[in-house]
Design an enzyme around this catalytic site. Structure first.
Site, PDB file in Angstrom:
ATOM      1  CB  ALA A 185      -8.258   8.009   5.130  1.00  0.00           C
ATOM      2  N   GLY A 186     -10.963   8.169   7.009  1.00  0.00           N
ATOM      3  CA  GLY A 186     -12.084   9.039   7.306  1.00  0.00           C
ATOM      4  C   GLY A 186     -13.305   8.360   7.878  1.00  0.00           C
ATOM      5  CE  LYS A 203      -3.093   2.874   2.632  1.00  0.00           C
ATOM      6  NZ  LYS A 203      -3.532   3.239   3.986  1.00  0.00           N
ATOM      7  CG  ASN A 224      -5.442   1.187  12.249  1.00  0.00           C
ATOM      8  OD1 ASN A 224      -4.263   1.498  12.275  1.00  0.00           O
ATOM      9  ND2 ASN A 224      -5.952   0.429  13.209  1.00  0.00           N
ATOM     10  CB  THR A 225      -8.366   5.742  13.448  1.00  0.00           C
ATOM     11  OG1 THR A 225      -7.021   5.954  13.000  1.00  0.00           O
ATOM     12  CG2 THR A 225      -8.604   6.570  14.697  1.00  0.00           C
TER      13      THR A 225
END
Length: 264
Positions: free
Chosen positions: A193-194, A106, A215-216
């Site tokens: 992301a986001g 990635k 992930n987060t």
């Protein structure tokens, strides 16, 4: 690049996957929580920050491969924390050495430490180098449809536009750009992301994305394992809703039980 039915596999670099939820391995309290959350998510592809994660470089420290073995999961080394072409390319080459010739990576080349937005110019340069060097490149980028097509033309095996800044949890901020990217792509489009919660993941899939990487949203939830389970269900539901085809939006009512043809 959307398969015609919900059971169709996601295909990346010639390999089939039944799960369309890709997960990260950072920010968990320990490797055991990483393992439990990954299993709850049903993920088959897991990202690994090569510069931050022990994959055997340090024999005295816990090794991620002990809990997420390569024979069970497809590892996706990423170039997290790289701000220039040279560092990104070098990190991918290091991953190939550590993982015995592993080709799938990635790519992300960041342009700003505050927003972690990608530097798309350097991303394109790095992608060109890595593809020439035989890597299968999944690439993090902006939600610009023109850039997405350029990265596809270079030979990237998947394009991964952001929904919002990394770790922001803001959800999809520009669905029209994502739709434009999806409708013109011949490679998988994976939102990266986001995402903040399950509804964000479902919306991404309802728009027609081939998958979601996060992930987060999982690792920083109050209960990461439970959130991983929720995300799994959201991705599956969003995919099925996309394939089913939603009804048109209307200003006026359309009765589920019309009055025409009543028996009395």
């Amino acid at each position: 690049m959307n398969q015609s039915n919900s059971s169709a596999a996601l295909i990346i670099a010639g390999k089939s996957y039944s799960s369309r939820l890709l997960t990260g391995t950072g920010k968990f309290k320990d490797f055991e929580e990483t393992r439990l959350a990954t299993e709850a998510a049903g993920a088959e592809i897991v990202t690994v920050a090569i510069r931050r994660t022990n994959l055997g470089q340090d024999s005295t420290a816990p090794n991620l491969l002990d809990v997420l073995p390569p024979e069970k999961y497809t590892l996706l080394p990423n170039t997290a924390g790289c701000y220039n072409v040279e560092d990104a390319v070098r990190t991918c080459q290091l991953a190939r050495e550590l993982l015995d010739g592993h080709r799938l990576v990635k790519l992300e080349v960041l342009g700003d430490p505050k927003t972690l937005f990608p530097n798309v110019i350097d991303t394109i340069k790095a992608a060109e180098i890595l593809v020439r060097d035989g890597f299968d490149v999944m690439v993090y980028t902006s939600d610009d449809p023109i850039i997405a097509k350029q990265l596809e033309a270079i030979g990237c095996v998947a394009v991964m536009p952001l929904a919002a800044p990394i770790g922001s949890g803001l959800g999809i901020q520009n669905k029209w750009n994502l739709i434009e990217i999806i409708e013109n792509a011949k490679v998988p489009i994976i939102v990266d992301a986001g995402v903040g919660t399950a509804s964000d993941a479902a919306i991404a899939m309802e728009l027609g994305c081939d998958g979601v990487l996060m992930n987060t949203a999982i690792a920083s939830a109050k209960n990461p394992v439970l959130m991983a389970s929720a995300m799994r269900k959201a991705v599956e539901a969003g995919r099925e809703a996309f394939l089913a085809g939603r009804i048109p939006k209307k200003r006026n009512a359309n009765a589920s039980s019309p009055i025409d043809g009543l028996f009395f």
